[in-house]
Design a protein around this motif. Sequence first.
Motif, PDB file in Angstrom:
ATOM      1  N   GLY A   1       0.774  -1.231   0.000  1.00  0.00           N
ATOM      2  CA  GLY A   1       0.000   0.000   0.000  1.00  0.00           C
ATOM      3  C   GLY A   1       0.802   1.276   0.000  1.00  0.00           C
ATOM      4  O   GLY A   1       0.269   2.348   0.309  1.00  0.00           O
ATOM      5  N   VAL A   2       2.075   1.203  -0.354  1.00  0.00           N
ATOM      6  CA  VAL A   2       2.929   2.397  -0.444  1.00  0.00           C
ATOM      7  C   VAL A   2       3.094   2.762  -1.913  1.00  0.00           C
ATOM      8  O   VAL A   2       3.345   1.891  -2.755  1.00  0.00           O
ATOM      9  CB  VAL A   2       4.303   2.126   0.192  1.00  0.00           C
ATOM     10  N   SER A   3       2.982   4.049  -2.231  1.00  0.00           N
ATOM     11  CA  SER A   3       3.198   4.515  -3.601  1.00  0.00           C
ATOM     12  C   SER A   3       4.666   4.878  -3.788  1.00  0.00           C
ATOM     13  O   SER A   3       5.169   5.787  -3.120  1.00  0.00           O
ATOM     14  CB  SER A   3       2.323   5.736  -3.916  1.00  0.00           C
ATOM     15  N   ILE A   4       5.359   4.164  -4.664  1.00  0.00           N
ATOM     16  CA  ILE A   4       6.744   4.485  -5.014  1.00  0.00           C
ATOM     17  C   ILE A   4       6.720   4.940  -6.467  1.00  0.00           C
ATOM     18  O   ILE A   4       6.514   4.144  -7.379  1.00  0.00           O
ATOM     19  CB  ILE A   4       7.667   3.267  -4.818  1.00  0.00           C
ATOM     20  N   LEU A   5       6.898   6.237  -6.667  1.00  0.00           N
ATOM     21  CA  LEU A   5       6.664   6.818  -7.987  1.00  0.00           C
ATOM     22  C   LEU A   5       7.719   6.428  -9.015  1.00  0.00           C
ATOM     23  O   LEU A   5       7.423   6.361 -10.200  1.00  0.00           O
ATOM     24  CB  LEU A   5       6.574   8.341  -7.867  1.00  0.00           C
ATOM     25  N   ASP A   6       8.946   6.198  -8.571  1.00  0.00           N
ATOM     26  CA  ASP A   6      10.003   5.793  -9.497  1.00  0.00           C
ATOM     27  C   ASP A   6      10.883   4.744  -8.812  1.00  0.00           C
ATOM     28  O   ASP A   6      11.921   5.074  -8.231  1.00  0.00           O
ATOM     29  CB  ASP A   6      10.839   7.004  -9.920  1.00  0.00           C
ATOM     30  N   PRO A   7      10.479   3.478  -8.858  1.00  0.00           N
ATOM     31  CA  PRO A   7      11.238   2.440  -8.155  1.00  0.00           C
ATOM     32  C   PRO A   7      12.707   2.371  -8.564  1.00  0.00           C
ATOM     33  O   PRO A   7      13.552   1.998  -7.745  1.00  0.00           O
ATOM     34  CB  PRO A   7      10.493   1.152  -8.536  1.00  0.00           C
ATOM     35  N   ALA A   8      13.019   2.725  -9.801  1.00  0.00           N
ATOM     36  CA  ALA A   8      14.401   2.618 -10.269  1.00  0.00           C
ATOM     37  C   ALA A   8      15.337   3.543  -9.521  1.00  0.00           C
ATOM     38  O   ALA A   8      16.546   3.278  -9.425  1.00  0.00           O
ATOM     39  CB  ALA A   8      14.468   2.900 -11.770  1.00  0.00           C
ATOM     40  N   THR A   9      14.825   4.658  -8.983  1.00  0.00           N
ATOM     41  CA  THR A   9      15.684   5.608  -8.269  1.00  0.00           C
ATOM     42  C   THR A   9      15.352   5.677  -6.780  1.00  0.00           C
ATOM     43  O   THR A   9      15.759   6.621  -6.102  1.00  0.00           O
ATOM     44  CB  THR A   9      15.568   7.018  -8.880  1.00  0.00           C
ATOM     45  N   THR A  10      14.637   4.686  -6.287  1.00  0.00           N
ATOM     46  CA  THR A  10      14.264   4.644  -4.869  1.00  0.00           C
ATOM     47  C   THR A  10      14.997   3.488  -4.206  1.00  0.00           C
ATOM     48  O   THR A  10      14.893   2.344  -4.638  1.00  0.00           O
ATOM     49  CB  THR A  10      12.748   4.464  -4.720  1.00  0.00           C
TER      50      THR A  10
END
Length: 497
Positions: A260-269
């Motif tokens: 339930g967490v929004s990660i807008l850009d997984p590649a840079t997180t």
Amino acid sequence: MLVVQPRSRTVVVLAAGEGKRMKSDLPKVLHPLLGRTLVGHVLAAASAAAAEQTLVVVGHRAEQVTAHLSEIAPAALPVLQAEQHGTGHAVRLAMAAAPDATGTVVVLNGDVPLLRPETVAELIAAHESAGAAATVLTAEVADPTGLGRIVRDAVGGLERIVEERDASTEQRRIREINAGIYAFDAVRLRDALGKLTTDNDQGEEYLTDAVGLLAAAGAPVGVHVADDVTETLGCNDRVELARLRRLLADRVNEGWMRAGVSILDPATTWIDVTVDVGRDAVIDQNTQLRGATTVGAGASVGPDVTLIDTSVGPAATVLRSHAVRARVGAGASVGPYAYLRPDADLAERAKVGTFVEVKNSQLGAGAKVPHLSYVGDATIGARANIGAATIFVNYDGVRKSRTTVGEAAFVGCDSSLIAPVEIGAGAYVGAGSAVTKDVPPGALAVTRASQRVVEGWVQSRRAGTPAAEAARRAAADGEAAHHHDASGTVPGDTATD
């Protein structure tokens, strides 16, 4: 997660190697990977064994590895392998250090950080339910280069494990590899270890040969194939370490998104495995959450944020900022371009704005430090407002002192509060003041000098400069305006105005 039934178990972690290809002064197993060292990840996975004792075989820079173990797994027993003569030799030393070990012995390589506790539990369950002498974790890989091969017999059972350097051309074509992760019956393991030889290309005692000896003797030897091949990947150099880091980051990010967490850009997180994130939090691009960081439900973090051992409360916002061992309360706001140093503590709805640095200070509920300020060693009351370019002068060259700003106090722009000093509740500090004495509640403190104007200074002291020319034009324009006013005509007047 599969829960294995309690019985006598021992875990042995092999962490003695130097890791020459890492080209590092740091032992290979101590290289960090998203919040834990390599060996730290392995020990975390080993927790699924619910072992009575855990032994870690150390060798290269043993003191360094042992010191790390005392921090992350103080119950683990280091076992010194002063000279590295192979994995079989290492396990033999470990078993000698645990003479009373019975039941199941789980052996893990110290450089497989993507191994999950669930997989360890499944391996143990398969081993114990079958009553096996040994059970080997294997995986099918696209490129088995450099890895030990699983050689099966005519009916598909495990015949032996062959290291690549000892393998034939035909055996090297095998794609099922040994993950270096095993479960053994303690009694049968001791017997097999006593029969190992160094008759191989490396002149070492191979633990894989113990498996082969058990199989050759007709003892039941099982194979447990890993569902996810990435769990079996080891690390031998910095390139492989980077690949494992990316794989683990993807796994962690996917887990949080499914929670339930929004990660807008997984590649840079990049989120450490030790971090906790609440439901409906939003993590924007170029964000690192490290160490013991926690992010509350509905909080917004990023873009361009690094949080280390920092707590962010529910519905708080952190934008383009860096924080270390800080606390951001519920609904508080940080950034952009703020720096929260250790023990910065923001209560609910507090604000730390653009180009503000806070160190060892507490901001009360709704307190604001909007921009261009340094707050060090201070206590700021609820709803206080600190104007731009305010400096909390906390250091006299010898010692640090504290400043207290009371509830709903107002500090004007470009002020210096020279500690130790107290600004009372509801007090005001005039802009540009340097405050060295306490200000009573509700009082006004002003320390700036009276303004002095020297007419004609630029023309007399800076003649011929652009400033002098601009002043000349302004004076001429002023004379013209005065002339129009004196004649009763105002520029722009019309009959209809």
